[in-house]
Design a protein around this motif. Structure first.
Motif, PDB file in Angstrom:
ATOM      1  N   LEU A   1      14.186  46.014 -62.310  1.00 46.01           N
ATOM      2  CA  LEU A   1      14.315  47.506 -62.222  1.00 46.01           C
ATOM      3  C   LEU A   1      13.176  48.275 -63.391  1.00 46.01           C
ATOM      4  O   LEU A   1      12.779  47.499 -64.159  1.00 46.01           O
ATOM      5  CB  LEU A   1      15.797  47.914 -62.905  1.00 46.01           C
ATOM      6  CG  LEU A   1      16.438  47.337 -63.987  1.00 46.01           C
ATOM      7  CD1 LEU A   1      16.034  48.248 -65.318  1.00 46.01           C
ATOM      8  CD2 LEU A   1      17.738  47.322 -63.852  1.00 46.01           C
ATOM      9  N   VAL A   2      12.950  49.467 -63.230  1.00 48.35           N
ATOM     10  CA  VAL A   2      12.201  50.166 -64.059  1.00 48.35           C
ATOM     11  C   VAL A   2      13.239  51.244 -64.724  1.00 48.35           C
ATOM     12  O   VAL A   2      14.235  51.746 -64.296  1.00 48.35           O
ATOM     13  CB  VAL A   2      11.146  50.980 -63.396  1.00 48.35           C
ATOM     14  CG1 VAL A   2      10.561  52.052 -64.483  1.00 48.35           C
ATOM     15  CG2 VAL A   2      10.024  50.094 -62.842  1.00 48.35           C
ATOM     16  N   MET A   3      13.200  51.472 -66.258  1.00 45.52           N
ATOM     17  CA  MET A   3      13.940  52.379 -66.799  1.00 45.52           C
ATOM     18  C   MET A   3      12.762  53.222 -67.651  1.00 45.52           C
ATOM     19  O   MET A   3      11.847  52.695 -68.281  1.00 45.52           O
ATOM     20  CB  MET A   3      14.719  51.693 -67.788  1.00 45.52           C
ATOM     21  CG  MET A   3      14.177  50.666 -68.778  1.00 45.52           C
ATOM     22  SD  MET A   3      15.219  49.539 -69.490  1.00 45.52           S
ATOM     23  CE  MET A   3      16.039  50.620 -70.596  1.00 45.52           C
ATOM     24  N   SER A   4      12.782  54.625 -67.460  1.00 44.24           N
ATOM     25  CA  SER A   4      12.143  55.535 -68.006  1.00 44.24           C
ATOM     26  C   SER A   4      12.433  56.845 -68.099  1.00 44.24           C
ATOM     27  O   SER A   4      13.354  57.217 -67.052  1.00 44.24           O
ATOM     28  CB  SER A   4      10.662  55.526 -67.102  1.00 44.24           C
ATOM     29  OG  SER A   4       9.749  56.460 -67.534  1.00 44.24           O
ATOM     30  N   PRO A   5      12.070  57.851 -68.721  1.00 46.66           N
ATOM     31  CA  PRO A   5      12.252  59.280 -68.548  1.00 46.66           C
ATOM     32  C   PRO A   5      11.977  59.778 -67.014  1.00 46.66           C
ATOM     33  O   PRO A   5      12.876  60.681 -66.687  1.00 46.66           O
ATOM     34  CB  PRO A   5      11.707  59.929 -69.522  1.00 46.66           C
ATOM     35  CG  PRO A   5      11.410  59.128 -70.770  1.00 46.66           C
ATOM     36  CD  PRO A   5      11.197  57.739 -70.044  1.00 46.66           C
ATOM     37  N   ASP A   6      10.806  59.243 -66.621  1.00 44.99           N
ATOM     38  CA  ASP A   6      10.313  59.703 -65.224  1.00 44.99           C
ATOM     39  C   ASP A   6       9.819  58.305 -64.503  1.00 44.99           C
ATOM     40  O   ASP A   6       8.622  58.123 -64.600  1.00 44.99           O
ATOM     41  CB  ASP A   6       9.222  60.710 -65.344  1.00 44.99           C
ATOM     42  CG  ASP A   6       8.970  61.265 -63.996  1.00 44.99           C
ATOM     43  OD1 ASP A   6       9.367  60.795 -63.057  1.00 44.99           O
ATOM     44  OD2 ASP A   6       8.091  62.197 -64.106  1.00 44.99           O
ATOM     45  N   PRO A   7      10.752  57.449 -64.018  1.00 46.21           N
ATOM     46  CA  PRO A   7      10.105  56.615 -63.345  1.00 46.21           C
ATOM     47  C   PRO A   7       9.143  56.488 -62.393  1.00 46.21           C
ATOM     48  O   PRO A   7       8.177  55.735 -62.166  1.00 46.21           O
ATOM     49  CB  PRO A   7      11.490  55.532 -62.821  1.00 46.21           C
ATOM     50  CG  PRO A   7      12.601  56.260 -63.701  1.00 46.21           C
ATOM     51  CD  PRO A   7      12.197  57.859 -63.873  1.00 46.21           C
ATOM     52  N   HIS A   8       8.931  57.771 -61.507  1.00 47.34           N
ATOM     53  CA  HIS A   8       7.877  57.953 -60.517  1.00 47.34           C
ATOM     54  C   HIS A   8       6.581  57.941 -61.290  1.00 47.34           C
ATOM     55  O   HIS A   8       5.688  57.403 -60.708  1.00 47.34           O
ATOM     56  CB  HIS A   8       8.288  59.154 -59.769  1.00 47.34           C
ATOM     57  CG  HIS A   8       9.224  59.121 -58.919  1.00 47.34           C
ATOM     58  ND1 HIS A   8       8.900  58.309 -57.764  1.00 47.34           N
ATOM     59  CD2 HIS A   8      10.260  59.919 -58.628  1.00 47.34           C
ATOM     60  CE1 HIS A   8      10.070  58.702 -56.973  1.00 47.34           C
ATOM     61  NE2 HIS A   8      10.814  59.486 -57.495  1.00 47.34           N
ATOM     62  N   ARG A   9       6.675  58.478 -62.327  1.00 52.08           N
ATOM     63  CA  ARG A   9       5.155  58.476 -63.264  1.00 52.08           C
ATOM     64  C   ARG A   9       4.779  57.465 -64.060  1.00 52.08           C
ATOM     65  O   ARG A   9       3.631  57.382 -64.614  1.00 52.08           O
ATOM     66  CB  ARG A   9       5.190  59.818 -63.943  1.00 52.08           C
ATOM     67  CG  ARG A   9       5.081  61.207 -63.069  1.00 52.08           C
ATOM     68  CD  ARG A   9       5.381  62.210 -64.040  1.00 52.08           C
ATOM     69  NE  ARG A   9       4.408  62.311 -64.908  1.00 52.08           N
ATOM     70  CZ  ARG A   9       4.651  63.166 -66.269  1.00 52.08           C
ATOM     71  NH1 ARG A   9       5.743  63.532 -66.552  1.00 52.08           N
ATOM     72  NH2 ARG A   9       3.864  63.118 -67.298  1.00 52.08           N
ATOM     73  N   TRP A  10       5.841  56.474 -64.450  1.00 54.12           N
ATOM     74  CA  TRP A  10       5.485  55.784 -65.409  1.00 54.12           C
ATOM     75  C   TRP A  10       4.444  54.759 -65.407  1.00 54.12           C
ATOM     76  O   TRP A  10       3.531  54.457 -66.195  1.00 54.12           O
ATOM     77  CB  TRP A  10       7.072  54.721 -65.693  1.00 54.12           C
ATOM     78  CG  TRP A  10       6.710  53.705 -66.779  1.00 54.12           C
ATOM     79  CD1 TRP A  10       6.562  53.882 -68.029  1.00 54.12           C
ATOM     80  CD2 TRP A  10       6.761  52.376 -66.661  1.00 54.12           C
ATOM     81  NE1 TRP A  10       6.202  52.622 -68.707  1.00 54.12           N
ATOM     82  CE2 TRP A  10       6.437  51.750 -67.615  1.00 54.12           C
ATOM     83  CE3 TRP A  10       6.747  51.406 -65.392  1.00 54.12           C
ATOM     84  CZ2 TRP A  10       6.310  50.156 -68.103  1.00 54.12           C
ATOM     85  CZ3 TRP A  10       6.652  49.994 -65.656  1.00 54.12           C
ATOM     86  CH2 TRP A  10       6.251  49.522 -66.820  1.00 54.12           C
ATOM     87  N   ALA A  11       4.180  54.140 -64.069  1.00 57.37           N
ATOM     88  CA  ALA A  11       3.302  53.061 -63.769  1.00 57.37           C
ATOM     89  C   ALA A  11       1.933  53.829 -63.911  1.00 57.37           C
ATOM     90  O   ALA A  11       0.888  53.141 -64.383  1.00 57.37           O
ATOM     91  CB  ALA A  11       3.355  52.484 -62.467  1.00 57.37           C
ATOM     92  N   ALA A  12       1.719  54.953 -63.526  1.00 56.34           N
ATOM     93  CA  ALA A  12       0.396  55.622 -63.413  1.00 56.34           C
ATOM     94  C   ALA A  12       0.021  56.467 -64.598  1.00 56.34           C
ATOM     95  O   ALA A  12      -1.102  56.837 -64.952  1.00 56.34           O
ATOM     96  CB  ALA A  12       0.206  56.288 -62.109  1.00 56.34           C
ATOM     97  N   ASP A  13       1.085  56.928 -65.190  1.00 57.83           N
ATOM     98  CA  ASP A  13       0.736  58.040 -66.290  1.00 57.83           C
ATOM     99  C   ASP A  13       1.037  57.345 -67.722  1.00 57.83           C
ATOM    100  O   ASP A  13       2.030  57.005 -68.068  1.00 57.83           O
ATOM    101  CB  ASP A  13       1.729  59.113 -66.147  1.00 57.83           C
ATOM    102  CG  ASP A  13       1.349  60.665 -66.944  1.00 57.83           C
ATOM    103  OD1 ASP A  13       0.534  60.295 -68.104  1.00 57.83           O
ATOM    104  OD2 ASP A  13       1.826  61.420 -66.851  1.00 57.83           O
ATOM    105  N   PRO A  14      -0.080  57.360 -68.437  1.00 54.40           N
ATOM    106  CA  PRO A  14       0.019  56.590 -69.762  1.00 54.40           C
ATOM    107  C   PRO A  14       0.812  57.265 -70.814  1.00 54.40           C
ATOM    108  O   PRO A  14       1.073  56.631 -71.775  1.00 54.40           O
ATOM    109  CB  PRO A  14      -1.545  56.194 -70.245  1.00 54.40           C
ATOM    110  CG  PRO A  14      -2.266  57.299 -69.534  1.00 54.40           C
ATOM    111  CD  PRO A  14      -1.518  57.592 -68.289  1.00 54.40           C
TER     112      PRO A  14
END
Length: 478
Positions: free
Chosen positions: A366-379
Motif C-alpha cells: 500500500l501507499v500512505m501519503s497526504p496525496d497518494p495520487h501525486r506521491w510517486a511523481a511529485d517530489p
C-alpha cells in the motif's frame, strides 16, 4: 499491444521493441521530417520512483554526453498518464543481436566491429561512466553519408564511476555480466565493461560463440577462436574476461589498444596458452567494498538500480508540521499488512505491482501519503510505500535488499539497525541534491514466515527526527 497514433507531437509508425521497463516506437518528427525512436516507460512501472529515476537518468546522461558513438537523445516529455518518454535518434541498421542471428560475421569484419564497440565504450569511460550491460542488443547501427556507424545504446544501468562502488544491486545480462556485478558490495568500475567487451569478443570471434549468452567461462579456461582469427587475440579476450577485475585491462581504451596490436601482430607458431594473464595490470581503482557510510572521496554518491515497487493510489489531504505528534489518524491495510497513519495521511493499495506470490496474486502493498495520487511523481509530496514479499525473503536478506535500493545524486548516510514492533529493521537514509531532499529505505523480516517487509519513506519537510522510527513502529503483519 495497440499502437498509439501519436506520442507528443510525433506520429507513430510502428513498434520497434519492448523490454522489461520500456517500449520503443518508431515515430515521425514533423518539424525535421525525420524518423525518431521514442522510448516510453512501461505502464506497470510508472509509479515506481526508482524506475522513473533510472529512465530519466538515462535520457539526461545521453543528452549530456552527446557523442557520435552513442545514441543521441533529442528531447523528452510526459504522456497524459504521467509516463515519461525520451526521443532518440533512430538506429535504422538494427542491432548486433539481429545480425548475429543471421549467422557469424567474417573474422576480419568481426574484429573491426569489436574495435569500434570498444571505441564507443571508451567514450563513456573518458566521461567517468561505466555502462554495466554491454550485450549484442545494446550495440546498434545507424547509416549516414560517411557510411554505417556503430552506436552504444541502453544506458539504463550506467553509473558514474564515483557512484559505482559499494551497495550495487545485481544488474546486467547473464553471459555478459562481470562476476563482481553479482555481489551487492563489490566495486564495479570500468573493468566490468572490459569484461563485457571480452564476452562480446567471444561471441563474435570464439569457436563456441553460441554458448556465450547465459554462460560464464571457467576461470583459466582456454579461449578457442574461429578459423581466420589471429591467435594472439585469444590472450586479449582471456585477460579481458579474467574473473578478478585486477587481472583485466583497466578500461576500454587499453582493451582496444591490445586488440588492435594482437590483430596486426605476426602469427606465432604453436597453440595459444590457456590460463590467466601472467602480468596483471596496475590497479587504478580502490579495491575494497564501499559501505553506505564510507565518506572517502570518490565513494560518496551512489547510482540508481531499480526493482519493482508500486501500488494503486487514492486521494488524501495536506500534511501538517506536527507529523509525529498524536498518531491517531487511523490505519490502512493490505492483506496481512497494517500501517498506522500520520495525521493528514491516508492509505490505499491493492498490491505490489509486478510482484506475485505463490498463489499467483499480487503480494500485499500500500501507499500512505497526504496525496497518494501525486506521491510517486511529485517530489514535494511526502509519503511511504509499504510492501510484504515472501519471494524477496526467499532470495535475499533485509540488508541485501536495502543494499539494492540506492539513489542517483544522493549521499548515503551510515546504515543503522533498529527494532520496532517485533521487527529488526535495516534502515538506510539518503539526502539528495535534486528531486526529493530525503529518501529512507528500510527492510526487515516479518515475525513468523510471512516474508520481508519493505518500506520506502519520503518524510515531510520539517518533521521530527523520530518520524521514521515512529512510522516503522506502526507497521505490523498479522
Amino acid at each position: 499491444m495497440t499502437s498509439p497514433e501519436r506520442i507528443g507531437p510525433y506520429r507513430i509508425e510502428r513498434l520497434l521493441g519492448t523490454g522489461s521497463f520500456a517500449t520503443v516506437w518508431l515515430g515521425h518528427d514533423p518539424v525535421l521530417d525525420s524518423r525518431v525512436a521514442i522510448k516510453v516507460l512501461a505502464e506497470n512501472w510508472h509509479h515506481d520512483l526508482r524506475v522513473r529515476e533510472r529512465f530519466l537518468d538515462e535520457a539526461r546522461l545521453l543528452r549530456r554526453l552527446d557523442d557520435e558513438r552513442l545514441i543521441r537523445v533529442h528531447a523528452a516529455g510526459e504522456l497524459a498518464d504521467g509516463r515519461p518518454y525520451s526521443v532518440m535518434a533512430w538506429a535504422d541498421g538494427g542491432s548486433l543481436h539481429d545480425r548475429l542471428a543471421a549467422g557469424p560475421m567474417p573474422p576480419t569484419a568481426a574484429l573491426a566491429l569489436l574495435t569500434e564497440i570498444a571505441a564507443g565504450v571508451a567514450v563513456l569511460h573518458r566521461h567517468g561512466v561505466v555502462h554495466r550491460d554491454l550485450t549484442p542488443g545494446n550495440v546498434l547501427f545507424r547509416s549516414g553519408a560517411d557510411g554505417e556507424r556503430v552506436l552504444i545504446a541502453d544506458l539504463g544501468l550506467a553509473k558514474a564511476l564515483a557512484a559505482a562502488s559499494g551497495l550495487t544491486a545485481r544488474a546486467g545480462t547473464p553471459g555478459y555480466m562481470a562476476p563482481e556485478q553479482d555481489d551487492p558490495l563489490a566495486v564495479v568500475d570500468t573493468r566490468a565493461d572490459v569484461y563485457g567487451l571480452g564476452r562480446l569478443g567471444l561471441r563474435l570471434l570464439g569457436a563456441d560463440a553460441e554458448r556465450v549468452a547465459g554462460d560464464q567461462p571457467h576461470p583459466g579456461g582456454a579461449v578457442r577462436l574461429r578459423q581466420g582469427v589471429p591467435p594472439q587475440v585469444a590472450a586479449v579476450l582471456r585477460r579481458a574476461t579474467a574473473p578478478r577485475p585486477v587481472d583485466r585491462y583497466p578500461d576500454a581504451t587499453a582493451f582496444r589498444a591490445a586488440l588492435r596490436s594482437a590483430a596486426t601482430a605476426p602469427t606465432r607458431a604453436g597453440p595459444v596458452p590457456s590460463g590467466r594473464a601472467a602480468a596483471p595490470p596496475p590497479r587504478s581503482f580502490a579495491g575494497g567494498p564501499a559501505r553506505a557510510g564510507d565518506r572517502r572521496p570518490g565513494r560518496r554518491r551512489f547510482g540508481a538500480v531499480a526493482l519493482g515497487v508500486a501500488a494503486v493510489f487514492a486521494v488524501g489531504t495536506t500534511a501538517g508540521d506536527a507529523a509525529t505528534a498524536g498518531w491517531d489518524a487511523g490505519t490502512g491495510t493490505s492483506g496481512p499488512l497494517t500501517v498506522r497513519l500520520p495525521p493528514g495521511w491516508q492509505a490505499t493499495g491493492t498490491g505490489w505491482a509486478g510482484r506475485y506470490g505463490p498463489d499467483g496474486r499480487l503480494e500485499p502493498a500500500l501507499v500512505m501519503s497526504p496525496d497518494p495520487h501525486r506521491w510517486a511523481a511529485d517530489p514535494t509530496v511526502p509519503g511511504a510505500f509499504v510492501g510484504l514479499s515472501a519471494s524477496i525473503a526467499a532470495r535475499t536478506s533485509p540488508a541485501g535488499f536495502v543494499a539494492e535500493r540506492v539513489h542517483t545524486a544522493c549521499a548515503a548516510l551510515p546504515v543503522r539497525r533498529i527494532r520496532q514492533a517485533g521487527v529488526d529493521w535495516v534502515v538506510a537514509r539518503f539526502t539528495c541534491d535534486r528531486g526529493r531532499p530525503e529518501v529512507v529505505e528500510a527492510a526487515g523480516l516479518a515475525p513468523g514466515r510471512a516474508g520481508l517487509v519493505y518500506v520506502q519513506i519520503t518524510p515531510p519537510a520539517g518533521s521530527r527526527a523520530d518520524f521514521v522510527d515512529t512510522l516503522l513502529a506502526g507497521v505490523t503483519v498479522s
